[in-house]
Motif scaffolding. Sequence first.
Motif, PDB file in Angstrom:
ATOM      1  N   LEU A  63      18.884  71.117   7.588  1.00 27.79           N
ATOM      2  CA  LEU A  63      17.667  70.457   8.049  1.00 27.79           C
ATOM      3  C   LEU A  63      16.473  70.858   7.193  1.00 27.79           C
ATOM      4  N   ASP A  64      16.394  72.136   6.828  1.00 25.63           N
ATOM      5  CA  ASP A  64      15.311  72.597   5.956  1.00 25.63           C
ATOM      6  C   ASP A  64      15.337  71.844   4.626  1.00 25.63           C
ATOM      7  N   TYR A 106      27.941  66.266   8.135  1.00 23.94           N
ATOM      8  CA  TYR A 106      28.388  65.270   9.112  1.00 23.94           C
ATOM      9  C   TYR A 106      28.850  65.921  10.418  1.00 23.94           C
ATOM     10  N   ASP A 107      29.438  67.111  10.311  1.00 23.38           N
ATOM     11  CA  ASP A 107      29.850  67.827  11.522  1.00 23.38           C
ATOM     12  C   ASP A 107      28.643  68.198  12.372  1.00 23.38           C
ATOM     13  N   ARG A 108      27.558  68.589  11.715  1.00 17.59           N
ATOM     14  CA  ARG A 108      26.376  69.056  12.456  1.00 17.59           C
ATOM     15  C   ARG A 108      25.497  67.917  12.966  1.00 17.59           C
ATOM     16  N   PHE A 109      25.376  66.839  12.167  1.00 18.49           N
ATOM     17  CA  PHE A 109      24.394  65.801  12.494  1.00 18.49           C
ATOM     18  C   PHE A 109      24.989  64.416  12.729  1.00 18.49           C
ATOM     19  N   THR A 114       7.086  55.806  28.421  1.00 15.73           N
ATOM     20  CA  THR A 114       8.213  55.450  27.550  1.00 15.73           C
ATOM     21  C   THR A 114       7.824  55.528  26.076  1.00 15.73           C
ATOM     22  N   SER A 115       6.597  55.148  25.763  1.00 17.82           N
ATOM     23  CA  SER A 115       6.148  55.112  24.366  1.00 17.82           C
ATOM     24  C   SER A 115       6.107  56.487  23.722  1.00 17.82           C
ATOM     25  N   LEU A 116       6.009  57.552  24.548  1.00 15.39           N
ATOM     26  CA  LEU A 116       5.903  58.905  24.006  1.00 15.39           C
ATOM     27  C   LEU A 116       7.215  59.679  24.040  1.00 15.39           C
ATOM     28  N   ARG A 117       8.147  59.220  24.795  1.00 13.17           N
ATOM     29  CA  ARG A 117       9.371  59.993  25.046  1.00 13.17           C
ATOM     30  C   ARG A 117      10.144  60.380  23.776  1.00 13.17           C
ATOM     31  N   PRO A 118      10.305  59.470  22.793  1.00 10.23           N
ATOM     32  CA  PRO A 118      11.109  59.861  21.623  1.00 10.23           C
ATOM     33  C   PRO A 118      10.556  61.059  20.862  1.00 10.23           C
ATOM     34  N   VAL A 119       9.238  61.223  20.851  1.00 10.59           N
ATOM     35  CA  VAL A 119       8.651  62.298  20.047  1.00 10.59           C
ATOM     36  C   VAL A 119       8.489  63.602  20.835  1.00 10.59           C
ATOM     37  N   LEU A 120       8.746  63.540  22.125  1.00 13.22           N
ATOM     38  CA  LEU A 120       8.665  64.750  22.958  1.00 13.22           C
ATOM     39  C   LEU A 120      10.038  65.321  23.283  1.00 13.22           C
ATOM     40  N   GLN A 121      11.079  64.696  22.746  1.00 15.47           N
ATOM     41  CA  GLN A 121      12.433  65.221  22.962  1.00 15.47           C
ATOM     42  C   GLN A 121      12.542  66.619  22.351  1.00 15.47           C
ATOM     43  N   PRO A 122      13.263  67.528  23.003  1.00 19.10           N
ATOM     44  CA  PRO A 122      13.414  68.880  22.433  1.00 19.10           C
ATOM     45  C   PRO A 122      14.278  68.850  21.178  1.00 19.10           C
ATOM     46  N   LEU A 123      14.033  69.788  20.296  1.00 19.50           N
ATOM     47  CA  LEU A 123      14.866  69.923  19.108  1.00 19.50           C
ATOM     48  C   LEU A 123      16.194  70.544  19.505  1.00 19.50           C
ATOM     49  N   PRO A 124      17.287  70.089  18.936  1.00 21.65           N
ATOM     50  CA  PRO A 124      18.600  70.632  19.317  1.00 21.65           C
ATOM     51  C   PRO A 124      18.824  72.013  18.719  1.00 21.65           C
ATOM     52  N   PRO A 125      19.632  72.835  19.369  1.00 26.40           N
ATOM     53  CA  PRO A 125      19.985  74.131  18.764  1.00 26.40           C
ATOM     54  C   PRO A 125      20.844  73.890  17.530  1.00 26.40           C
ATOM     55  N   LEU A 126      20.635  74.704  16.502  1.00 29.50           N
ATOM     56  CA  LEU A 126      21.372  74.528  15.255  1.00 29.50           C
ATOM     57  C   LEU A 126      22.015  75.833  14.820  1.00 29.50           C
ATOM     58  N   THR A 127      23.138  75.719  14.150  1.00 28.69           N
ATOM     59  CA  THR A 127      23.769  76.876  13.525  1.00 28.69           C
ATOM     60  C   THR A 127      22.955  77.245  12.282  1.00 28.69           C
ATOM     61  N   GLU A 128      23.304  78.364  11.668  1.00 31.93           N
ATOM     62  CA  GLU A 128      22.611  78.765  10.446  1.00 31.93           C
ATOM     63  C   GLU A 128      22.758  77.698   9.360  1.00 31.93           C
ATOM     64  N   ALA A 129      23.978  77.170   9.221  1.00 24.79           N
ATOM     65  CA  ALA A 129      24.209  76.115   8.223  1.00 24.79           C
ATOM     66  C   ALA A 129      23.424  74.855   8.573  1.00 24.79           C
ATOM     67  N   GLY A 130      23.373  74.518   9.855  1.00 27.98           N
ATOM     68  CA  GLY A 130      22.617  73.356  10.298  1.00 27.98           C
ATOM     69  C   GLY A 130      21.140  73.497   9.989  1.00 27.98           C
ATOM     70  N   GLY A 134      23.427  74.539   0.151  1.00 25.18           N
ATOM     71  CA  GLY A 134      24.561  75.434  -0.104  1.00 25.18           C
ATOM     72  C   GLY A 134      25.694  75.232   0.878  1.00 25.18           C
ATOM     73  N   THR A 135      25.871  73.985   1.317  1.00 27.41           N
ATOM     74  CA  THR A 135      26.961  73.669   2.245  1.00 27.41           C
ATOM     75  C   THR A 135      27.761  72.490   1.688  1.00 27.41           C
TER      76      THR A 135
END
Length: 201
Positions: A34-35, A66-69, A14-30, A59-60
Amino acid sequence: MLQTITTLDEATPTSLRPVLQPLPPLTEAGTRLLDAACDLFYDRGVRAVGVDLIAETAGTTKKTLYDRFGSKDALVALYLLRRAHRWRAYLLDRLTGAAPGESQVLTVFEALETWMGPQRRGCAFVNAYAELGDSGHPAVPVIRAEKAWMRTLFDTLTGDVALGAHLHLLYEGTLVVLTAGANASAVAEARRSVKIALAAA
């Protein structure tokens, strides 16, 4: 050996689970958002940076953010999760070429030095926790899981939880002395301490 702490499955602690979650797919704007957020949060702090600045830098618009995250808090958590993913990939790539035992432990410290490079803002996770504290913020589980993962890594590399705890504290201290302490010799000094600890184990 390392697969057990890099794979997210029903056996993952349980202690490791939050950091091993996969990154979500993002649109170009997303991705641009994030960058921008990653650079700004690390350079200026998570509290000092507002969504207006992130959206402008990317540039958004705020609406797109808010729509993306969903929220700034969720974006902060994702910033740290992505940083954890990148650091883990960077570190594991170097560990694969090192012999088990002392060589792998020393490689962790070498990787830390090259990863930080000229950066002197220190650990992104410690910095974020200094601002967020022991709160219900969604980034806090990621911060704690990253620290737990590094501790588990040393336990795994040495096969000794007492030694792993010692090396993890040495690693965290090295990061502080290298950055906040502006001591360019911190990693070299840590490597000598690692050899002493391993020889005494």
